[in-house]
Design an enzyme around this catalytic site. Structure first.
Site, PDB file in Angstrom:
ATOM      1  N   HIS A  38      12.658   1.590   4.879  1.00  0.00           N
ATOM      2  CA  HIS A  38      12.888   1.997   3.476  1.00  0.00           C
ATOM      3  C   HIS A  38      11.915   1.303   2.523  1.00  0.00           C
ATOM      4  O   HIS A  38      12.241   1.098   1.359  1.00  0.00           O
ATOM      5  CB  HIS A  38      14.324   1.703   3.039  1.00  0.00           C
ATOM      6  CG  HIS A  38      15.356   2.161   4.018  1.00  0.00           C
ATOM      7  ND1 HIS A  38      15.956   3.394   3.958  1.00  0.00           N
ATOM      8  CD2 HIS A  38      15.875   1.548   5.117  1.00  0.00           C
ATOM      9  CE1 HIS A  38      16.809   3.524   4.965  1.00  0.00           C
ATOM     10  NE2 HIS A  38      16.776   2.414   5.686  1.00  0.00           N
ATOM     11  N   SER A  58     -14.593   2.088 -10.742  1.00  0.00           N
ATOM     12  CA  SER A  58     -14.188   3.007 -11.797  1.00  0.00           C
ATOM     13  C   SER A  58     -15.282   3.058 -12.853  1.00  0.00           C
ATOM     14  O   SER A  58     -15.933   2.057 -13.141  1.00  0.00           O
ATOM     15  CB  SER A  58     -12.882   2.506 -12.423  1.00  0.00           C
ATOM     16  OG  SER A  58     -12.760   2.988 -13.748  1.00  0.00           O
ATOM     17  N   LYS A  93     -11.923  -2.435 -11.255  1.00  0.00           N
ATOM     18  CA  LYS A  93     -11.330  -1.627 -10.199  1.00  0.00           C
ATOM     19  C   LYS A  93     -12.125  -1.639  -8.899  1.00  0.00           C
ATOM     20  O   LYS A  93     -13.346  -1.643  -8.878  1.00  0.00           O
ATOM     21  CB  LYS A  93     -11.190  -0.163 -10.650  1.00  0.00           C
ATOM     22  CG  LYS A  93     -10.175   0.078 -11.716  1.00  0.00           C
ATOM     23  CD  LYS A  93      -8.754  -0.291 -11.320  1.00  0.00           C
ATOM     24  CE  LYS A  93      -8.164   0.656 -10.302  1.00  0.00           C
ATOM     25  NZ  LYS A  93      -7.870   1.960 -10.891  1.00  0.00           N
ATOM     26  N   GLU A 142      -7.342   7.408   0.371  1.00  0.00           N
ATOM     27  CA  GLU A 142      -6.748   8.457  -0.466  1.00  0.00           C
ATOM     28  C   GLU A 142      -7.259   9.835  -0.046  1.00  0.00           C
ATOM     29  O   GLU A 142      -6.504  10.806   0.020  1.00  0.00           O
ATOM     30  CB  GLU A 142      -7.085   8.205  -1.933  1.00  0.00           C
ATOM     31  CG  GLU A 142      -6.423   6.948  -2.480  1.00  0.00           C
ATOM     32  CD  GLU A 142      -7.008   6.556  -3.838  1.00  0.00           C
ATOM     33  OE1 GLU A 142      -6.914   7.362  -4.764  1.00  0.00           O
ATOM     34  OE2 GLU A 142      -7.571   5.457  -3.939  1.00  0.00           O
TER      35      GLU A 142
END
Ligand code: ARG
Length: 474
Positions: free
Chosen positions: A157, A278, A284, A291
């Site tokens: 979980h 970024s 970043k 992804e």
């Protein structure tokens, strides 16, 4: 008569827009090697069976080799008017060698020709996917071996559950990939069935020799039914199904990688060379590869759905709908192979932050099961032990401490069965070490898994190389 190769019964040429709509050359040209190899095998068979002359055969083979060279050197002008790779090559052949070229299509239809090309193409690329799977498995096994002592929280979980070895976690993916490898082995078997000789749908009136073609192109089996041979695309569906499952595995690994390299987890750091920044936020460092792999999973699953839906209502035998099999399978092959290759690099470049993981299992209650197990080993029924451990967690939470911070007196107030050895029993290392059941996370079990993984990899690589050698080199 219209000018197309099949123009005899037509009074008009095809409408230009219709031509463009129905042409597949834009994407099926990537099967040019298979098309040439298939045609060479077919020509040899025709000559051997006395259907064409030896001279015609020689001219055809020579002509096809020339065409192959032209294509490889980027000198072949593919024409939309000629619809697909089959007619582009045949037309060029006839232009260059004359009449003999026109004999090549004897006892053959584009329906069995395209089936042959696609089988060979999927077969060849499946072996490449198998190689890429092995490579990622190897990266996972190496990283696991290098970090075999590293303890981390295991989750259920997405809540910390029990301490595990980081290597155990990586090897879980190794296992999934091992089954993926087997699935692709199965795909290979189904692609390894030879359809040529089915003709358009019913076989041919010529005395052909399908065994000869199959042997020449190294096919293990031959379709025993001509309708089946030209109609089915189950090997493509299977590839897409295997690819979808594989991508789902990679997608889960990606999701975890993304979590792990977030500041919140900070369990791993990806190599700078594998991340992007970024354009606005200077701080970043984004895990784009993970992804994208997660994102591309959707499109592979989409191709599977598209293929199943395309074939679902089709009557036998060939229907042009089947031309829709190609873009999806081509894209799936490229996507899966690229994703695997990129992921192997990512894993190899991953920096494992052992201390952060260690802190995560220490400042935590993931040893609560071990506390209960301790009492069970001293004779308390598990249900009661669970309650005692739960009570201990409850008390600790209220006081802002962890189980290892409770004094022995406090423990003994909860149960007289507690003794000094409780502290060792709930240390993360002991929690890991004691889970020595087959396939568990103990150091010993993980070591076994690693040895098994190496053995399996050896046999996978051997098989993969054997299959690679069987692929046509024209
Ligand atoms: N380009 C076609 C395909 O990919 C080849 C087979 C065409 N056959 C036909 N009878 N139109 O399916």
């Amino acid at each position: 008569m219209a000018e197309q190769m099949w123009g005899g019964r037509f009074e008009k040429s095809t409408d230009e827009m219709i031509n463009e709509f129905q042409a597949s050359i834009g994407f099926d040209k990537r099967m040019y090697r298979e098309d040439v190899a298939g045609s060479i095998a077919h020509a040899k068979m025709l000559a051997k069976c006395g259907i064409i002359s030896e001279e015609d055969k020689e001219a055809i083979i020579q002509g096809l080799h020339d065409i192959l060279l032209q294509i490889e050197e980027g000198e072949f002008d593919f024409s939309v008017d000629l619809e697909d790779i089959h007619m582009n090559i045949e037309k060029r052949l006839t232009e260059s060698i004359g009449e003999a070229g026109g004999r090549l299509h004897t006892a053959r239809s584009r329906n069995d020709q395209v089936a042959l090309d696609t089988h060979m193409y999927v077969r060849r690329r499946t072996v490449e996917v198998m190689e890429a799977i092995c490579n990622l498995q190897q990266a996972l096994a190496e990283t696991a071996a290098k970090n075999r002592e590293v303890v981390m929280p295991g989750y259920t979980h997405l809540q910390r559950a029990q301490p595990i070895l980081f290597a155990h976690h990586l090897l879980a993916y190794f296992g999934m990939l091992a089954r993926d490898f087997e699935r692709f082995r199965g795909v290979y078997r189904r692609a390894d069935i030879m359809p040529l000789g089915a003709g358009a749908l019913a076989g041919t009136t010529f005395p052909i020799d399908r065994e000869f073609v199959a042997a020449h192109l190294d096919f293990e089996q031959i379709y025993g039914n001509s309708l089946d041979a030209v109609s089915d695309r189950d090997y493509i569906m299977e590839f897409l199904a295997a690819a979808s499952i594989l991508m789902v595995h990679l997608s889960r690994l990606s999701e975890e990688t993304i979590l792990w390299c977030s500041r919140e987890f900070s369990f791993v750091e990806l190599d700078d060379a594998h991340c992007t920044g970024s354009s606005m936020m200077p701080q970043k460092k984004n895990p784009d590869v993970s992804e994208l792999v997660r994102g591309k999973t959707g499109r592979v699953i989409g191709h599977l759905m598209a293929m199943l839906t395309t074939v679902k209502g089709l009557p036998l035998a060939y229907n042009k709908d089947l031309q829709e099999d190609k873009e999806g399978i081509f894209d799936a092959i490229d996507t899966v192979k690229f994703s695997l290759e990129v992921y192997a690099r990512l894993v190899r470049g991953m920096k494992v932050k052992q201390d952060v993981m260690k802190r995560a299992v220490t400042e935590d209650f993931s040893n609560a099961t071990d506390l209960a197990d301790y009492l069970v080993k001293k004779g308390l029924p598990f249900r009661q032990a669970h309650a005692v451990s739960g009570q201990a967690v409850h008390d600790c939470l209220a006081r802002g401490i962890y189980l290892q911070d409770m004094t022995l007196e406090e423990y003994q107030r909860l149960s007289p069965l507690f003794d000094r050895d409780i502290y060792d029993a709930i240390s993360p290392e002991t929690c890991v070490k004691n889970r020595n059941s087959l396939g568990g996370t103990s150091y010993e079990q993980v070591q076994r898994q690693l040895s098994a993984a190496r053995k399996l990899l050896d046999s996978e690589q051997k098989l993969q190389q054997e299959l690679a050698e069987k692929q046509i080199k024209v």
